[in-house]
Every structure is written in C-alpha cells, then in structure tokens.
Design a protein around this motif. Structure first.
Motif, mmCIF file in Angstrom:
data_model
loop_
_atom_site.group_PDB
_atom_site.id
_atom_site.type_symbol
_atom_site.label_atom_id
_atom_site.label_comp_id
_atom_site.label_asym_id
_atom_site.label_seq_id
_atom_site.Cartn_x
_atom_site.Cartn_y
_atom_site.Cartn_z
ATOM 1 N N ILE A 1 0.870 -1.169 0.000
ATOM 2 C CA ILE A 1 0.000 0.000 0.000
ATOM 3 C C ILE A 1 0.911 1.224 0.000
ATOM 4 O O ILE A 1 1.902 1.267 0.735
ATOM 5 N N ILE A 2 0.548 2.180 -0.810
ATOM 6 C CA ILE A 2 1.328 3.408 -0.980
ATOM 7 C C ILE A 2 0.470 4.586 -0.532
ATOM 8 O O ILE A 2 -0.721 4.645 -0.874
ATOM 9 N N VAL B 1 5.849 3.708 0.804
ATOM 10 C CA VAL B 1 5.327 2.365 1.073
ATOM 11 C C VAL B 1 4.928 2.334 2.553
ATOM 12 O O VAL B 1 5.747 2.630 3.425
ATOM 13 N N ILE B 2 3.661 1.967 2.812
ATOM 14 C CA ILE B 2 3.180 2.056 4.198
ATOM 15 C C ILE B 2 2.586 0.762 4.744
ATOM 16 O O ILE B 2 2.316 0.676 5.940
ATOM 17 N N ALA B 3 2.381 -0.253 3.889
ATOM 18 C CA ALA B 3 1.817 -1.513 4.373
ATOM 19 C C ALA B 3 2.123 -2.626 3.383
ATOM 20 O O ALA B 3 2.387 -2.365 2.203
ATOM 21 N N TYR B 4 2.063 -3.856 3.887
ATOM 22 C CA TYR B 4 2.397 -5.024 3.072
ATOM 23 C C TYR B 4 1.628 -6.244 3.568
ATOM 24 O O TYR B 4 1.382 -6.403 4.768
ATOM 25 N N SER C 1 3.291 0.307 8.500
ATOM 26 C CA SER C 1 4.268 1.232 9.059
ATOM 27 C C SER C 1 3.716 1.843 10.341
ATOM 28 O O SER C 1 2.551 2.241 10.395
ATOM 29 N N PRO C 2 4.538 1.921 11.397
ATOM 30 C CA PRO C 2 4.060 2.508 12.653
ATOM 31 C C PRO C 2 3.471 3.911 12.468
ATOM 32 O O PRO C 2 2.499 4.266 13.130
ATOM 33 N N ALA D 1 -4.942 2.552 6.941
ATOM 34 C CA ALA D 1 -4.108 1.804 5.989
ATOM 35 C C ALA D 1 -4.337 0.298 6.104
ATOM 36 O O ALA D 1 -4.384 -0.405 5.086
ATOM 37 N N SER D 2 -4.486 -0.214 7.321
ATOM 38 C CA SER D 2 -4.677 -1.661 7.492
ATOM 39 C C SER D 2 -6.030 -2.101 6.937
ATOM 40 O O SER D 2 -6.130 -3.166 6.324
#
Length: 162
Positions: free
Chosen positions: A55-56, A63-66, A87-88, A95-96
């Motif tokens: 996720i961008i 890049v903030i999530a995977y 990302s914290p 984002a989640s």
C-alpha cells in the motif's frame, strides 16, 4: 489520506523491513522471521506466497503496508492472509483496513476463492480486535512453539462476499 496499491517491488523491501518495532511484533508477522527483519527474509518467504502487495500513501509515494496470500487451495476455495504489516507512522489511519480490502478483492477476483483464513497469536490483542471488526471469526486454535515459548495461534476465517 489517499492510498493506492500495487505489487511488491524489490525497492520496497528496505522500507518494509523497518516496520516491525520489536521482536514480538515481528513474530506476529511471521514466526519464521528473525529480528531485525531484513529484505532477504521477505524474499525467502515469498517462494510459496501469492499476490505480494504494498500500500502506498499517494501524496508521498511512501510504502506504508504489506501483505501476501499463501495456502491457496482452489479445490477447497480457500486461501490464507499472511505477513500483514503496517508502518508505525500509519497505524490508526485506515491503511490496514484498506490493505485488508485489497487482499479480499485479490482473493475473490484473482484467485476465485470464497474463504480467507488467517492465524493470529493470542498475545496480539490489537490484531485479534482488528480482524474481528472486519468479519473474521475464530474457528480453531493451535498451540505452537515460538522461541521456546508456547503460544496459541487462533485460526480465523471470513467468507468473501461477491
């Protein structure tokens, strides 16, 4: 914030490696990982994974999530959600939830499955609450040994609606 997604690229690995903030948090992502997370560990685990997705944050292109998918079984119409990490800096900003919805769509439309499963440790109360809020229901549990500690892995399932 506006998010977009795309497939994982090699250039994303360094950023993702910084997301886990502790050894315990890294074990939530994968018991196979060793803290600190490295790009090579992510690549090694990808060998049996599908749909590795990032996720961008659109404005910054950060890049903030995977996450990815594993345990794909078309005959049973199931797959498992794996390696979810945000990302914290972006936790608590949607984002989640965005990542989860993207993975639901990929499972339904790319893999044609009807059920997504996941495993969440009993010590990950934040994760358990999040997944429950998004329609996952516990259906089994397994006692696993991680670093000589016995942990309960709660298996959860969610039907993917059309």
């Amino acid at each position: 914030m506006k998010y977009v997604y795309r497939s994982l690229e090699e250039k994303d690995l360094s950023a993702i490696s910084t997301f886990p903030q502790s050894e315990e948090e890294l074990k939530y992502i994968s018991p196979a990982f060793i803290y600190p997370l490295t790009p090579n560990q992510i690549v090694d685990l990808l060998k049996d994974r599908l749909e590795p997705t990032v996720i961008i944050e659109q404005a910054t292109e950060e890049v903030i999530a995977y996450a990815n998918i594993y345990g794909y079984d078309l005959a049973k119409s199931i797959c498992w959600l794996g390696n979810v990490i945000v990302s914290p800096k972006y936790r608590g900003h949607g984002a989640s939830a965005y990542l989860l919805n993207v993975m639901f769509e990929k499972a339904k439309h790319h893999l044609a499955v009807k059920t997504m499963r996941l495993a969440c440790h009993n010590t990950n109360s934040r994760g358990l609450a999040f997944y429950s809020k998004h329609g996952f229901k516990p259906y089994d549990l397994k006692i696993v040994n991680i670093d000589d500690k016995r942990i309960i892995s709660i298996h959860m399932s969610r039907e993917l609606t059309k």
